[in-house]
Design a protein around this motif. Structure first.
Motif, PDB file in Angstrom:
ATOM      1  N   PHE A  15       0.850  -1.193   0.000  1.00  0.00           N
ATOM      2  CA  PHE A  15       0.000   0.000   0.000  1.00  0.00           C
ATOM      3  C   PHE A  15       0.890   1.250   0.000  1.00  0.00           C
ATOM      4  O   PHE A  15       1.000   1.978   0.984  1.00  0.00           O
ATOM      5  N   GLU A  48     -10.436  -2.740   5.484  1.00  0.00           N
ATOM      6  CA  GLU A  48      -9.980  -1.490   4.865  1.00  0.00           C
ATOM      7  C   GLU A  48      -9.091  -1.767   3.646  1.00  0.00           C
ATOM      8  O   GLU A  48      -9.268  -1.172   2.584  1.00  0.00           O
ATOM      9  N   LYS A  49      -8.139  -2.684   3.801  1.00  0.00           N
ATOM     10  CA  LYS A  49      -7.248  -3.034   2.682  1.00  0.00           C
ATOM     11  C   LYS A  49      -8.042  -3.616   1.523  1.00  0.00           C
ATOM     12  O   LYS A  49      -7.816  -3.274   0.348  1.00  0.00           O
ATOM     13  N   VAL A  52      -9.871  -0.899  -0.343  1.00  0.00           N
ATOM     14  CA  VAL A  52      -8.966  -0.081  -1.166  1.00  0.00           C
ATOM     15  C   VAL A  52      -8.676  -0.779  -2.495  1.00  0.00           C
ATOM     16  O   VAL A  52      -8.725  -0.161  -3.567  1.00  0.00           O
ATOM     17  N   CYS A  56      -9.844   0.399  -6.305  1.00  0.00           N
ATOM     18  CA  CYS A  56      -8.845   0.628  -7.365  1.00  0.00           C
ATOM     19  C   CYS A  56      -9.194  -0.124  -8.651  1.00  0.00           C
ATOM     20  O   CYS A  56      -9.007   0.386  -9.752  1.00  0.00           O
TER      21      CYS A  56
END
Length: 282
Positions: A15, A48-49, A52, A56
């Motif tokens: 990240f 959360e990851k 993300v 994307c």
């Protein structure tokens, strides 16, 4: 024959500021090759990851991108290598590192270890981009080696899928093959005659390989044969740089020994200073 070499594409996901660019490059290739994309994150999973990553890649939903995320804590090299084997990844994408204050790229220690040990093909990216940049010119090694026919065939396969217009096959020839010591004009002429004979021999060998490649991959391609006398690895890397190639395709290295690591040659020259994006084929 390399008719479908990449069924599964993997990429190590950190990240970092380059996250989106790396994901877009990997996703585009997965769409090009109709391959599954495996995102490998060295670390614990979190909502959360996951969010993300899905955000994307949302723009690739229309392309029916098939992907999965693997979260696994541990040593980065071991995690990426073991996951690549478990998921039967055919192509692993790794990022290069930019040297401080110099516009040159090289393979960092983690990526270098992975490149040396991986059992799959490796794509080293020097400048990943969110925007799609056309791959117009591919350079591929044409040296005399048992792996070369498969590598050249795969280069045409890749060119066909990424709409590359030009392929240059570089035949690196050792200077020692000339066997003529240049001491005067007469010996210089003799050396040049020997060079021309070697070039004709090498071009003939490569043309024979091209004959066996399916016509659907070779049609509408500008094909150039480029014999070069010089040090293997360094010569082709330099040529790829000065010819502004978008991709350099190489045979995978033979098994590395202790001495290979002390005295770089072949693929090690490429890893030390990347001339462009590099695809190392297994």
């Amino acid at each position: 024959m390399y008719l479908k070499p990449f069924k599964s594409i993997g990429i190590g996901v950190a990240f970092s500021p380059n996250l989106k660019a790396n994901l877009f490059e990997a996703a585009r290739l997965s769409v090009f090759f109709k391959a599954k994309l495996v995102l490998i994150h060295v670390g614990e999973a979190s909502e959360e990851k996951t969010n993300v990553l899905s955000t994307c890649l949302k723009s690739f939903e229309k392309d029916n991108l098939d992907y999965e995320v693997v979260f696994k804590p541990g040593d980065p090299v071991n995690v990426i290598l073991s996951t690549s084997e478990e998921k039967k990844i055919d192509l692993l994408i790794l990022g290069a590192v930019k040297r401080e204050k110099v516009v040159k790229y090289y393979v960092g220690s983690i990526a270098r270890k992975i490149t040396r040990q991986a059992k799959c093909s490796i794509l080293l990216l020097i400048k990943p981009s969110v925007e799609s940049n056309p791959c117009k010119h591919i350079v591929v090694n044409g040296l005399k080696d048992p792996k070369t026919e498969q590598t050249i065939t795969a280069a045409f396969y890749v060119a066909n899928h990424v709409n590359s217009e030009k392929i240059t096959i570089v035949e690196e020839i050792d200077q020692e093959e000339i066997h003529v010591k240049v001491e005067d004009d007469k010996s210089l002429r003799r050396a040049n005659i020997v060079k021309e004979r070697i070039k004709l021999r090498e071009n003939s060998r490569v043309n024979e390989i091209i004959k066996h490649i399916p016509e659907e991959y070779t049609k509408n391609k500008t094909i150039k044969l480029q014999p070069i006398f010089g040090k293997r690895g360094y010569s082709i890397g330099h040529y790829a740089q000065i010819s502004r190639a978008d991709l350099l395709i190489m045979n995978s290295p033979s098994k590395m020994t202790f001495w290979d690591r002390l005295f770089p040659h072949d693929i090690e020259h490429i890893l030390t200073e990347l001339p462009t994006d590099v695809l190392i084929l297994q």
